[in-house]
Design an enzyme around this catalytic site. Structure first.
Site, PDB file in Angstrom:
ATOM      1  N   GLU A 188       3.490  -1.218  17.202  1.00 29.56           N
ATOM      2  CA  GLU A 188       4.155  -2.508  17.396  1.00 29.56           C
ATOM      3  C   GLU A 188       5.670  -2.306  17.441  1.00 29.56           C
ATOM      4  O   GLU A 188       6.297  -1.997  16.424  1.00 29.56           O
ATOM      5  CB  GLU A 188       3.794  -3.453  16.251  1.00 29.56           C
ATOM      6  N   ARG A 200       6.441  -0.571  13.913  1.00 31.95           N
ATOM      7  CA  ARG A 200       5.329  -0.681  12.975  1.00 31.95           C
ATOM      8  C   ARG A 200       4.135   0.045  13.569  1.00 31.95           C
ATOM      9  O   ARG A 200       3.767  -0.201  14.724  1.00 31.95           O
ATOM     10  CB  ARG A 200       4.975  -2.146  12.716  1.00 31.95           C
ATOM     11  N   ARG A 251       0.846  -1.200   0.000  1.00 27.88           N
ATOM     12  CA  ARG A 251       0.000   0.000   0.000  1.00 27.88           C
ATOM     13  C   ARG A 251       0.875   1.240   0.000  1.00 27.88           C
ATOM     14  O   ARG A 251       1.921   1.274   0.667  1.00 27.88           O
ATOM     15  CB  ARG A 251      -0.918   0.011   1.222  1.00 27.88           C
TER      16      ARG A 251
END
Length: 303
Positions: free
Chosen positions: A275, A258, A232
């Site tokens: 994350e 993340r 993406r």
């Protein structure tokens, strides 16, 4: 001398971590010695120049043991990401810190063991006592543990059918686990999640994760829920929110992070999770990303 690195995983994750082979190859290309090692294996961690947390996905039911391992390993070698990051990030109460720093996050009501489950659920459904975020319209909601991974013990419920949610909430609280209640933002069904992969504080690549939780589905079996992953291109708004989340961390720049984002009812990105411990980095969806990560890792060790 060639640096010797442990890429730390879990017994059940061996063969499932799709990042492992690309990273082993990228490190080998740069002259490093790297090997996959289970965190609970009886090895001498001081023999390694660094222990890189990668797929320790079984830590949730063994959290005290895992944190103790992180502490002793950090005394023997360099743990990445560091121990203090792991302690902060394995409990999603960190969303409170992000919210206080002005980062937009998914509206969340934390419910703690000892609270009245019925009252907590009722006030959440009326959005009278959110812990973070602002009230938004919703017809479904997510109930999950504050310490969890891979969507295990997470479920999607409808506001008109709360008997299952009550039982789910009671079970987690009776087990001594803090619980998160969040509106299910409808954009997830059409747009999915955007995961922003950040190396040394800079953007590397992004992926789309399809919707994970289906209403009425059973709880996740195994280590994690199956995911539909595609590359993406993030929007400027998503890049801005991801950067804001990293600035809000109570740590210096980290080797890897993340930032998982979804859109609110107005189409604005909000943080679902940050994350920092053992996230998949989706090297196969980001051309050249394994090499970039390996270079960042070795530069950090040299410094």
């Amino acid at each position: 001398m060639r640096p010797r690195l442990a890429l730390v995983t879990a017994p059940e994750a061996v063969g499932l971590d799709q990042d492992m082979a690309p990273l082993l190859g990228a490190l080998s290309d740069l002259g490093a010695q790297a090997e996959e090692v289970c965190w609970d294996a009886p090895v001498a961690w001081s023999d390694y120049d660094a222990a890189l947390l990668r797929s320790t996905w079984d830590y949730v039911p063994r959290l005290p043991e895992f944190l103790h391992w992180c502490e002793t390993t950090a005394q023997a070698t360099r743990l990445l990401n560091p121990l203090e990051v792991v302690r902060w990030n394995t409990d999603k109460h960190y969303l409170l810190d992000l919210h206080r720093a002005g980062v937009p996050v998914v509206p969340t009501r934390f419910v703690e063991p000892g609270e009245n489950p019925e009252g907590a659920l009722e006030t959440f459904l009326h959005q009278d006592s959110l812990s973070v975020g602002r009230p938004v319209p919703f017809t479904e909601f997510v109930l999950k543990p504050a310490i969890g991974a891979g969507s295990k013990d997470a479920a999607r419920h409808a506001i008109g059918e709360v008997a299952g949610a009550r039982a789910h909430l009671h079970r987690l609280l009776d087990g001594g686990r803090s619980v998160m209640l969040q509106p299910y933002l409808a954009s997830v069904d059409s747009r999915g999640e955007t995961a922003m992969l950040m190396f040394e504080g800079g953007f590397s690549h992004a992926i789309r994760k399809g919707p994970l939780l289906q209403r009425g589905a059973g709880l996740v079996e195994g280590l994690f829920a199956p995911e539909e992953i595609t590359p993406r291109l993030p929007t400027p708004g998503e890049q801005a929110v991801a950067a804001a989340a990293l600035r809000a961390m109570p740590f210096p720049t980290l080797l890897y992070a993340r930032v998982d984002l979804i859109e609110d009812e107005a189409g604005n990105p909000v943080v679902l999770e940050l994350e920092l411990t053992e996230p998949s980095l989706f090297f196969t969806q980001g051309p050249g990303s394994a090499a970039r990560f390996a270079q960042s890792l070795l530069r950090r060790l040299e410094a």
